[in-house]
Design a protein around this motif. Structure first.
Motif, PDB file in Angstrom:
ATOM      1  N   GLU A 437       0.834  -1.208   0.000  1.00  0.00           N
ATOM      2  CA  GLU A 437       0.000   0.000   0.000  1.00  0.00           C
ATOM      3  C   GLU A 437       0.867   1.255   0.000  1.00  0.00           C
ATOM      4  OE1 GLU A 437      -3.389   2.193   2.787  1.00  0.00           O
ATOM      5  OE2 GLU A 437      -2.605   0.218   3.352  1.00  0.00           O
ATOM      6  N   ILE A 438       1.952   1.245   0.777  1.00  0.00           N
ATOM      7  CA  ILE A 438       2.834   2.412   0.856  1.00  0.00           C
ATOM      8  C   ILE A 438       3.407   2.758  -0.517  1.00  0.00           C
ATOM      9  CG2 ILE A 438       5.086   3.175   1.708  1.00  0.00           C
ATOM     10  CD1 ILE A 438       4.426   1.814   4.370  1.00  0.00           C
ATOM     11  N   TYR A 439       3.755   1.705  -1.292  1.00  0.00           N
ATOM     12  CA  TYR A 439       4.374   1.941  -2.599  1.00  0.00           C
ATOM     13  C   TYR A 439       3.383   1.852  -3.762  1.00  0.00           C
ATOM     14  CZ  TYR A 439       8.982   1.943  -0.473  1.00  0.00           C
ATOM     15  OH  TYR A 439      10.085   2.277   0.285  1.00  0.00           O
ATOM     16  N   ASN A 440       2.096   1.724  -3.420  1.00  0.00           N
ATOM     17  CA  ASN A 440       1.057   1.645  -4.448  1.00  0.00           C
ATOM     18  C   ASN A 440       1.293   0.474  -5.405  1.00  0.00           C
ATOM     19  OD1 ASN A 440      -0.458   3.949  -3.610  1.00  0.00           O
ATOM     20  ND2 ASN A 440       1.097   5.256  -4.533  1.00  0.00           N
ATOM     21  N   TYR A 441       1.712  -0.679  -4.834  1.00  0.00           N
ATOM     22  CA  TYR A 441       1.920  -1.890  -5.616  1.00  0.00           C
ATOM     23  C   TYR A 441       0.832  -2.908  -5.287  1.00  0.00           C
ATOM     24  CZ  TYR A 441       6.684  -0.663  -7.183  1.00  0.00           C
ATOM     25  OH  TYR A 441       7.762  -0.070  -7.782  1.00  0.00           O
ATOM     26  N   ASN A 442       0.619  -3.822  -6.224  1.00  0.00           N
ATOM     27  CA  ASN A 442      -0.219  -4.978  -5.948  1.00  0.00           C
ATOM     28  C   ASN A 442       0.518  -5.886  -4.958  1.00  0.00           C
ATOM     29  OD1 ASN A 442      -0.591  -8.056  -6.825  1.00  0.00           O
ATOM     30  ND2 ASN A 442      -2.534  -6.985  -7.115  1.00  0.00           N
ATOM     31  N   LYS A 443      -0.224  -6.429  -3.994  1.00  0.00           N
ATOM     32  CA  LYS A 443       0.393  -7.253  -2.950  1.00  0.00           C
ATOM     33  C   LYS A 443       1.152  -8.440  -3.547  1.00  0.00           C
ATOM     34  CE  LYS A 443      -0.841 -10.465   0.729  1.00  0.00           C
ATOM     35  NZ  LYS A 443      -1.964 -11.114   1.451  1.00  0.00           N
ATOM     36  N   GLY A 444       0.538  -9.130  -4.503  1.00  0.00           N
ATOM     37  CA  GLY A 444       1.183 -10.279  -5.111  1.00  0.00           C
ATOM     38  C   GLY A 444       2.449  -9.906  -5.858  1.00  0.00           C
ATOM     39  N   TYR A 445       2.387  -8.798  -6.581  1.00  0.00           N
ATOM     40  CA  TYR A 445       3.552  -8.347  -7.345  1.00  0.00           C
ATOM     41  C   TYR A 445       4.687  -7.962  -6.386  1.00  0.00           C
ATOM     42  CZ  TYR A 445       6.519  -5.503 -10.348  1.00  0.00           C
ATOM     43  OH  TYR A 445       7.594  -4.985 -11.016  1.00  0.00           O
ATOM     44  N   MET A 446       4.354  -7.256  -5.312  1.00  0.00           N
ATOM     45  CA  MET A 446       5.360  -6.869  -4.331  1.00  0.00           C
ATOM     46  C   MET A 446       6.022  -8.105  -3.716  1.00  0.00           C
ATOM     47  SD  MET A 446       7.011  -4.603  -2.433  1.00  0.00           S
ATOM     48  CE  MET A 446       6.233  -3.015  -2.140  1.00  0.00           C
ATOM     49  N   GLY A 447       5.220  -9.144  -3.413  1.00  0.00           N
ATOM     50  CA  GLY A 447       5.767 -10.351  -2.825  1.00  0.00           C
ATOM     51  C   GLY A 447       6.721 -11.076  -3.771  1.00  0.00           C
ATOM     52  N   ARG A 448       6.338 -11.171  -5.049  1.00  0.00           N
ATOM     53  CA  ARG A 448       7.205 -11.854  -6.022  1.00  0.00           C
ATOM     54  C   ARG A 448       8.504 -11.080  -6.230  1.00  0.00           C
ATOM     55  NH1 ARG A 448       2.159 -12.459  -8.462  1.00  0.00           N
ATOM     56  NH2 ARG A 448       2.564 -10.741  -9.920  1.00  0.00           N
ATOM     57  N   MET A 449       8.387  -9.758  -6.298  1.00  0.00           N
ATOM     58  CA  MET A 449       9.559  -8.915  -6.504  1.00  0.00           C
ATOM     59  C   MET A 449      10.521  -9.033  -5.315  1.00  0.00           C
ATOM     60  SD  MET A 449       9.594  -4.863  -7.516  1.00  0.00           S
ATOM     61  CE  MET A 449       8.792  -4.338  -6.007  1.00  0.00           C
ATOM     62  N   GLY A 455      15.609 -13.787  -2.210  1.00  0.00           N
ATOM     63  CA  GLY A 455      15.613 -15.243  -2.049  1.00  0.00           C
ATOM     64  C   GLY A 455      14.691 -15.711  -0.956  1.00  0.00           C
ATOM     65  N   ASP A 456      14.119 -14.780  -0.178  1.00  0.00           N
ATOM     66  CA  ASP A 456      13.181 -15.110   0.895  1.00  0.00           C
ATOM     67  C   ASP A 456      11.850 -14.417   0.651  1.00  0.00           C
ATOM     68  OD1 ASP A 456      14.859 -16.713   2.513  1.00  0.00           O
ATOM     69  OD2 ASP A 456      15.816 -14.902   3.334  1.00  0.00           O
ATOM     70  N   SER A 457      10.814 -15.024   1.191  1.00  0.00           N
ATOM     71  CA  SER A 457       9.538 -14.311   1.191  1.00  0.00           C
ATOM     72  C   SER A 457       9.621 -13.143   2.162  1.00  0.00           C
ATOM     73  CB  SER A 457       8.406 -15.250   1.617  1.00  0.00           C
ATOM     74  OG  SER A 457       8.523 -15.558   3.002  1.00  0.00           O
ATOM     75  N   PHE A 458       8.682 -12.239   2.060  1.00  0.00           N
ATOM     76  CA  PHE A 458       8.663 -11.067   2.955  1.00  0.00           C
ATOM     77  C   PHE A 458       8.660 -11.506   4.410  1.00  0.00           C
ATOM     78  CE2 PHE A 458       6.293  -8.037   5.532  1.00  0.00           C
ATOM     79  CZ  PHE A 458       6.936  -6.848   5.263  1.00  0.00           C
ATOM     80  N   HIS A 459       7.777 -12.452   4.745  1.00  0.00           N
ATOM     81  CA  HIS A 459       7.618 -12.838   6.147  1.00  0.00           C
ATOM     82  C   HIS A 459       8.827 -13.631   6.646  1.00  0.00           C
ATOM     83  CE1 HIS A 459       3.623 -11.229   6.543  1.00  0.00           C
ATOM     84  NE2 HIS A 459       3.274 -11.817   5.400  1.00  0.00           N
ATOM     85  N   THR A 460       9.461 -14.420   5.757  1.00  0.00           N
ATOM     86  CA  THR A 460      10.672 -15.129   6.167  1.00  0.00           C
ATOM     87  C   THR A 460      11.801 -14.141   6.460  1.00  0.00           C
ATOM     88  OG1 THR A 460      10.093 -17.089   4.881  1.00  0.00           O
ATOM     89  CG2 THR A 460      12.429 -16.809   5.442  1.00  0.00           C
ATOM     90  N   PHE A 461      11.948 -13.160   5.599  1.00  0.00           N
ATOM     91  CA  PHE A 461      12.972 -12.142   5.815  1.00  0.00           C
ATOM     92  C   PHE A 461      12.725 -11.403   7.123  1.00  0.00           C
ATOM     93  CE2 PHE A 461      14.947  -7.993   5.377  1.00  0.00           C
ATOM     94  CZ  PHE A 461      16.175  -8.285   4.780  1.00  0.00           C
ATOM     95  N   LEU A 462      11.459 -11.062   7.384  1.00  0.00           N
ATOM     96  CA  LEU A 462      11.098 -10.373   8.632  1.00  0.00           C
ATOM     97  C   LEU A 462      11.434 -11.242   9.834  1.00  0.00           C
ATOM     98  CD1 LEU A 462       9.726  -8.108  10.251  1.00  0.00           C
ATOM     99  CD2 LEU A 462       7.509  -9.169   9.740  1.00  0.00           C
ATOM    100  N   ASP A 463      11.106 -12.550   9.754  1.00  0.00           N
ATOM    101  CA  ASP A 463      11.421 -13.456  10.867  1.00  0.00           C
ATOM    102  C   ASP A 463      12.925 -13.495  11.129  1.00  0.00           C
ATOM    103  OD1 ASP A 463       8.865 -14.249  11.528  1.00  0.00           O
ATOM    104  OD2 ASP A 463       8.853 -15.953  10.154  1.00  0.00           O
TER     105      ASP A 463
END
Length: 525
Positions: A437-449, A455-463
């Motif tokens: 939302e902050i970057y005005n991107y689609n959630k799925g597109y942001m996750g793939r990018m 090399g990690d998903s967003f949540h894995t990197f956060l963990d």
């Protein structure tokens, strides 16, 4: 009525003069009060009063000097001199300048009133019967308009028949315009009452409408409705010119009616708009067909209270990332939520001030360069503005500047910005949806990018970031349950599971030395 200016360097005397005499009953209207001769001359040029009540001894330019300057261009203005000095020299100079009277301080109320009556009689003789007759006609017309806007429908027809001979219209339409003056204080200009007086005079001089005063408002029964081409601009110019450099007013026009007996409807429309004065832009004429703000609630508490904590967090994120557009959008979202819940001026200002205080506190904890005390004037300024749009503009102006200062990594790739952001905000309730939302991107597109880059998903990197920070805190001697909360895992059992997954050992195994377990890599692919 004859216009009067009171000039005395002692505020108590000026205020006392305004109260001890019923000026209107004597046919006078005090349009301004000033503290020295220079201001007296300037105000005379602006208002052309028929009488100036003036002290002899004043700073910068005394009363006699002021009279000399005014006499160079105005031989008709009457002067009533006040002085605490029974000095014949002053009286002699005053007589030579054709003043109307000389009153000693302390002022005797009855003597002062008698002087005013004598000057009123002189002014009446100078102006002639025509002016006196016109004064009575104006007073009667205003009285009938005021009665008509307050009358029951059963009485309206009779009042209309009395008012018709005193007015004329360019067409069949009729409309009420109400104007509220704001507190303006400019050097050499009059106070609010003199601004109102200039409105009344300007409308009469330019033949645009019939004026009346009701409560805090100056009202006009317009000769032509504001839908006429150029009429709204013409009235806006008239009102602005009378206020000087600042807008100084809020104006609202009611519906157009076609019978005098119906002008009460137009008046009530305009009055209803002005009840939301804070939500109206200043220096403009607002029409009843316009919405005040598209998100105003029709009933108080129709909407849930705004989540100021969530809005503060979102605004903090936008500022920390240097997202100026996001700052503007978040402020607009917050303002809309506050207005929808409670559109009162106090509630909106209090809500915004609370949200900004929380936001700035969050930022100050992240950035040593931010001192929350530097923004105390901004919080105070919010309470000084008299209109919603000015409050929002003040907040946006300073926050946009702060966003530009903090957004030093704005030229980095978006994924890199998000990675840096996670390093600073790992303890918060971060979600991929929020970043998208902050970057005005689609959630799925942001996750793939993000995964393609790291090399990690967003949540894995956060963990991984959280577990890294947890190891640091455990080595510093913090308790396991404390660390769990500090790194963003409110549930300590869930923290145990995550820690063992990434470290290969429980949190309690960390005793100040590096664990004999697999390392956590945050390097990007």
């Amino acid at each position: 009525m004859y216009k009067v200016i009171v000039a005395d360097d002692e505020p108590a005397i000026r205020q006392g003069l305004l109260k001890i005499v019923d000026w209107e009953a004597l046919g006078f209207c005090v349009v301004g009060d000033v503290s020295n001769g220079i201001k007296t001359v300037a105000l005379h040029q602006a208002l052309s009063p028929e009488l100036i009540v003036i002290d002899i001894r004043m700073p910068r330019m005394d009363g006699l000097q002021a009279i000399r300057e005014i006499r160079k261009i105005d031989g008709d203005c009457q002067f009533l001199i006040l002085s605490g000095y029974a000095d014949f020299a002053y009286a002699k100079q005053a007589i030579e300048m054709n003043v109307s009277g000389y009153v000693l301080k302390p002022i005797d109320v009855e003597e002062f009133r008698e002087e005013l009556l004598r000057i009123r009689a002189k002014l009446d003789r100078l102006s002639g019967r025509a002016k006196l007759s016109e004064f009575h006609a104006d007073a009667l017309r205003e009285e009938l308009i005021l009665k008509l806007i307050a009358a029951d429908p059963a009485d309206a027809q009779e009042l209309e028949s009395e008012l018709v001979p005193l007015i004329s219209f360019a067409g069949k339409s009729k409309q009420i315009l109400l104007v509220e003056a704001e507190d303006i204080s400019q050097e050499g200009l009059a106070n609010l009452e003199s601004v109102k007086t200039r409105w009344l005079e300007a409308a009469e001089t330019e033949g645009l409408g019939y004026a009346f005063q009701t409560g805090p408002y100056i009202g006009f029964l317009l000769k032509e409705d504001l839908n006429r081409p150029g009429a709204k601009n013409e009235w806006t110019r008239l009102l602005q010119d009378s206020c000087g450099l600042k807008p100084g007013f809020t104006a609202a026009a009611g519906r157009i009616v076609y019978e005098l007996a119906d002008i009460r409807q137009s008046y009530e429309d305009a009055l209803g708009l002005l009840k939301n004065r804070f939500l109206l832009a200043g220096g403009q004429i607002h029409m009843v067909k316009e919405s005040v703000l598209s998100h105003i609630a029709t009933e108080s508490n129709e909407h849930a209270p705004p989540d100021l904590e969530a809005l503060s967090t979102k605004l903090c994120y936008m500022l920390d990332l240097g997202r100026c557009e996001g700052v503007a959008e978040t402020l607009e979202e917050a303002g809309g939520a506050l207005v929808a819940y409670d559109s009162s001026e106090t509630a909106i200002k209090t809500g915004l001030a609370k949200m900004l205080s929380v936001t700035l506190s969050k930022l100050a904890a992240l950035h040593q360069s931010i001192d929350i005390q530097d923004y105390a004037p901004l919080i105070a300024e919010l309470y000084q503005h008299t209109h919603y749009d000015r409050v929002m503009n003040a907040a946006h102006s300073q926050l946009a500047e702060l966003a530009r200062r903090l957004g030093g990594n704005g030229n980095l790739p978006v994924v890199k910005q998000v990675m840096d952001f996670i390093q600073r905000h790992y303890h918060g309730n971060l979600k991929l949806e929020t970043m998208a939302e902050i970057y005005n991107y689609n959630k799925g597109y942001m996750g793939r990018m993000f995964k393609q880059h790291t090399g990690d998903s967003f949540h894995t990197f956060l963990d991984k970031v959280r577990i890294q920070q947890a190891i640091r805190l455990l080595r510093e001697g913090h308790k396991v349950y404390e660390v769990s909360e500090l790194v963003g895992y409110p549930n300590v059992d869930y923290f145990h599971c995550k820690f063992k997954k990434y470290v290969g050992a429980p949190p309690s195994s960390i005793k100040g030395a590096p664990p004999k377990a697999k390392t956590i890599s945050l390097e990007t692919s």
